[in-house]
Design an enzyme around this catalytic site. Sequence first.
Site, PDB file in Angstrom:
ATOM      1  N   HIS A 267      45.495  58.631  61.609  1.00  0.00           N
ATOM      2  CA  HIS A 267      44.310  59.904  61.216  1.00  0.00           C
ATOM      3  C   HIS A 267      43.312  59.439  61.190  1.00  0.00           C
ATOM      4  O   HIS A 267      42.116  60.057  61.834  1.00  0.00           O
ATOM      5  CB  HIS A 267      44.860  60.380  59.639  1.00  0.00           C
ATOM      6  CG  HIS A 267      44.187  61.418  59.309  1.00  0.00           C
ATOM      7  ND1 HIS A 267      44.474  62.879  59.194  1.00  0.00           N
ATOM      8  CD2 HIS A 267      43.121  61.556  58.683  1.00  0.00           C
ATOM      9  CE1 HIS A 267      43.823  63.616  58.729  1.00  0.00           C
ATOM     10  NE2 HIS A 267      42.612  62.773  58.539  1.00  0.00           N
ATOM     11  N   GLU A 268      42.928  58.397  60.515  1.00  0.00           N
ATOM     12  CA  GLU A 268      41.204  57.828  60.380  1.00  0.00           C
ATOM     13  C   GLU A 268      40.730  57.420  61.627  1.00  0.00           C
ATOM     14  O   GLU A 268      39.847  57.513  62.098  1.00  0.00           O
ATOM     15  CB  GLU A 268      41.281  56.855  59.351  1.00  0.00           C
ATOM     16  CG  GLU A 268      41.696  57.093  57.962  1.00  0.00           C
ATOM     17  CD  GLU A 268      40.870  58.572  57.392  1.00  0.00           C
ATOM     18  OE1 GLU A 268      39.829  58.827  57.827  1.00  0.00           O
ATOM     19  OE2 GLU A 268      41.604  59.067  56.590  1.00  0.00           O
ATOM     20  N   HIS A 271      39.602  60.551  63.575  1.00  0.00           N
ATOM     21  CA  HIS A 271      38.134  60.583  63.161  1.00  0.00           C
ATOM     22  C   HIS A 271      37.015  59.694  63.740  1.00  0.00           C
ATOM     23  O   HIS A 271      36.081  60.037  64.098  1.00  0.00           O
ATOM     24  CB  HIS A 271      37.840  60.483  61.556  1.00  0.00           C
ATOM     25  CG  HIS A 271      38.684  61.604  60.912  1.00  0.00           C
ATOM     26  ND1 HIS A 271      38.219  62.889  60.890  1.00  0.00           N
ATOM     27  CD2 HIS A 271      39.728  61.675  59.748  1.00  0.00           C
ATOM     28  CE1 HIS A 271      38.860  63.667  60.291  1.00  0.00           C
ATOM     29  NE2 HIS A 271      39.587  62.823  59.464  1.00  0.00           N
ATOM     30  N   GLU A 297      38.927  67.323  61.597  1.00  0.00           N
ATOM     31  CA  GLU A 297      40.186  67.034  61.410  1.00  0.00           C
ATOM     32  C   GLU A 297      40.960  67.393  62.382  1.00  0.00           C
ATOM     33  O   GLU A 297      42.260  66.975  62.525  1.00  0.00           O
ATOM     34  CB  GLU A 297      40.464  68.180  60.104  1.00  0.00           C
ATOM     35  CG  GLU A 297      41.851  67.745  59.452  1.00  0.00           C
ATOM     36  CD  GLU A 297      41.767  66.521  58.680  1.00  0.00           C
ATOM     37  OE1 GLU A 297      40.743  66.019  58.376  1.00  0.00           O
ATOM     38  OE2 GLU A 297      42.608  66.388  57.868  1.00  0.00           O
TER      39      GLU A 297
END
Length: 504
Positions: A267-268, A271, A297
């Site tokens: 996830h990160e 980003h 997101e």
Amino acid sequence: MAAMTDHPAYPRFVEIWGELADLEAAEQLLEWDQDTTMPAGGVEGRARVSGTLARVRHERLSSPELAALAEELAKEAPAGSIEAIQAAEAFRSIRQAERVPVALRAALAQTRSRAHAAWEDARKRSDFSLFEPQLAHLVALKREEATALADGGEPYDALLDLYERGATSAGLAPLFTELRRELGRIVHAVADSGAELDTSVLQGDFPVDAQRRLGLEIAEALGFDFACGRLDTSAHPFCITIHSGDVRLTCRWQEDDFLPALFGILHEVGHGLYEQGLPEAWRRTPLGAAVSLGIHESQSRLWENHVGRSRAFLRWLLPHLRQTFPVFVGTRVDRLWPLLHRVQPSLIRTEADETTYNLHVLIRFEIERALFSGDLRVAELPGAWDDLYAEVLGIRPGNAAEGVLQDVHWAMGSFGYFPTYTLGTLAAAQLFAAAERSLPGLEDDLAHGHFAPLLGWLREHVHQHASRYTPAELIERATGKPLSAADFLTYIKQVTHEVYGLRL
Ligand code: ZN
């Protein structure tokens, strides 16, 4: 006509904007430090330093000189040129800064830090009444701020717009209604089927050092540049950009379960890849930053859900996983894959599966709308929260800590933020479907650890545009259609069908 960059106003305009970016970089670095390494005794002094930096930046942003330069450029730059868009974007920020009176800004900052402290205490003791007075005060101030920002429009929409340019509650409501109906149907069907997945293969002992090594290996393979980034530890995972050469990710580790850190890193990194892909030429200008939280997101969810939870990715990952944790020698893709697509209503948003997650978000959206329209008072929040959980997810929190007190957002005054999680999830599905259409070898690439073609597609269709287009325009240009829930629901129904054998 000479390029607008030769216009006498342009160098000074960019110089001031660069200074604003530098001040923000310093604020970001302080925030990263506060969440990773700062000693507890640093809180009060740090709040002062951050407050001073924010004030100086605000003064600089609302300086008459900057407004005059932006106005000159806006008037003289050809319509649609980059300089005209930069001037318009600068005006947007300047207007937002000017609409909120200085006294209200100060009151908000103070109330936020008190509310945050009260929330921490209240959550620890699971007692909403300890948070209620501060929250009520904060909501009243936020209503004032929203009314000032809305300038005659819908106050709650002005808050949404701070995080997702152009988003309105009237625009979001039909999306959430559809999700509530369709996801609700899936959750019920799975519950009625009585199916239970055997998760025993996920149990074991997963030393943090080994998890970290694997996490770094994955991040690097996906394309995250560690010469311009880091991975550290924090209580809540996040990604923060100091400037283009310094993008920082954090992760939280659990010795008895490796999945939260694995998917947290995916996830990160999503980003982080977005931040590292923003165009160098627009850095430190009004167009240089990521366009919205929803688009941000979409990047994290795309790598986390559509890549990370795919069979193809597991095929690439398994040999690495076996090398890191020998307990997986003999485990096959088909044994692991269904476990990544469980559907199970739960109370805590951050631990929710990919199907029920958006139901948690829509509960918060409903509550925020009611709070800002005056239909719901802060004192009624816990009851409204518990009722909605019972109604939407079929489970009722046993206490306030696992109910209304679980998220930090409201204690920070971040109303209007939650919907960006769902917008991002929907955009991720739509972008991934578009990428699949234009990259026929994508599945094979993922199975072989060739992530560059997908990253290249995202660079071309999302990252390189930074803030040039609105989120709605960006999605339509990248995928050929306006944002909708269709691709996300197709994806969820497909995986749920395969995992549970249900026709949906
Ligand atoms: Zn995120």
